[in-house]
Design an enzyme around this catalytic site. Structure first.
Site, short mmCIF file in Angstrom:
data_model
loop_
_atom_site.label_atom_id
_atom_site.label_comp_id
_atom_site.label_asym_id
_atom_site.label_seq_id
_atom_site.Cartn_x
_atom_site.Cartn_y
_atom_site.Cartn_z
N HIS A 104 0.81 -1.22 0.00
CA HIS A 104 0.00 0.00 0.00
C HIS A 104 0.85 1.27 0.00
CE1 HIS A 104 0.51 -0.38 4.48
NE2 HIS A 104 0.56 0.93 4.39
N ASP A 134 -0.18 -7.61 1.00
CA ASP A 134 0.31 -6.24 1.21
C ASP A 134 1.83 -6.17 1.17
OD1 ASP A 134 0.20 -3.55 1.53
OD2 ASP A 134 -0.38 -3.57 3.64
N SER A 207 5.14 1.76 7.77
CA SER A 207 4.77 0.62 6.92
C SER A 207 5.89 0.22 5.99
CB SER A 207 3.54 0.95 6.09
OG SER A 207 2.36 0.56 6.76
#
Length: 261
Positions: A104, A134, A207
């Site tokens: 993402h 992801d 992330s």
């Protein structure tokens, strides 16, 4: 004439004394040898049980590292990622500079820029993606002078210490620590399992960064946090894709699709 037997007796007596003297000398020497042998056995030179039970003078070093040591070892492998308006983190996963990150972070981005630990800046192409897990892999157009890939592998155990390195809120190369809180978790608003739950602080920008064990091994890729207040603030619960799953070598299931950071 009568003195001859006495002389003989005297000579015999002297011989006996000399013999006893030699016996005592020999016996004394044997005692010394026995004493030295006993001392040697008792001082770990022999193979007796006492010697075997003594602790080693040079203990075997532990494989566990301090947090500063983990950062020094893995920090050079961590990369700051700017993908359009999205900010994230990546980790060098191979000698050719291939970088793992969260999908993402780079999803839909036409321009992906990297900053390596030594300050080297480069653009990157997205070479593979796995949206269900992801995870994405990037190929830099330029590498730093020295490429330091992280060591991937190792399993997670509940309660084990972990270290996260990332770029939370733009604060590059931030380090946080915690423990593994749970395994095979689903993100708060997702129904897919397979995540490592941990409580080391992470926030938007973290992330794609590595989740590390106490030996400095990458055991997961950070992907999301629990966000009960809907404000993207860390609430003490974060999630990472196990490294085996990220590499496609394990079948524990894809991660949940919770709040992405």
């Amino acid at each position: 004439m009568e003195r001859a037997p006495q002389a003989a007796d005297a000579a015999e007596a002297q011989g006996a004394v000399a013999g006893r003297a030699r016996w005592f000398v020999a016996g004394g020497g044997a005692l010394v040898v026995v004493a030295l042998l006993a001392y040697w056995l008792g001082s770990s030179g022999g193979s007796g049980e006492e010697a075997a039970s003594r602790p080693s003078a040079t203990p075997t070093p532990s494989a566990t590292l301090t947090v500063p040591d983990v950062f020094r070892r893995v920090g050079p492998s961590v990369v700051v990622i700017q993908a359009g308006k999205s900010l994230g983190t990546g980790v060098i996963a191979a000698d050719d500079g291939t970088i793992l990150t969260a999908y993402h972070v780079v999803k839909g981005a036409k321009d992906v820029k990297l900053t390596f630990a030594d300050g080297t800046k480069a653009k990157a192409d997205v070479v593979s993606t796995n949206p269900k897990r992801d995870i994405a892999a990037l190929k830099p157009a330029k590498l730093p002078e020295i490429v330091v890939p992280a060591t991937l592998g190792g399993g997670a155990a509940v309660g084990a210490p972990v270290v996260a390195i990332g770029n939370p809120l733009g604060l590059a190369y931030s380090v946080s620590t915690g423990v593994v809180s749970g395994l095979n978790r689903s993100a708060m608003d997702g129904d897919l399992s397979g995540l490592i739950q941990f409580d080391a602080s992470v926030n938007p920008g973290s992330s794609g960064g590595p989740l590390l064990d106490a030996r400095g091994l990458v055991i997961g890729i950070v992907v999301s946090i629990a966000d009960p207040g809907g404000d993207e603030a860390f609430a003490g619960i974060a999630f990472a894709v196990p490294i085996g799953v990220a590499l496609g070598t394990e079948g524990d299931g894809p991660p949940g699709d919770g709040p992405q950071i």
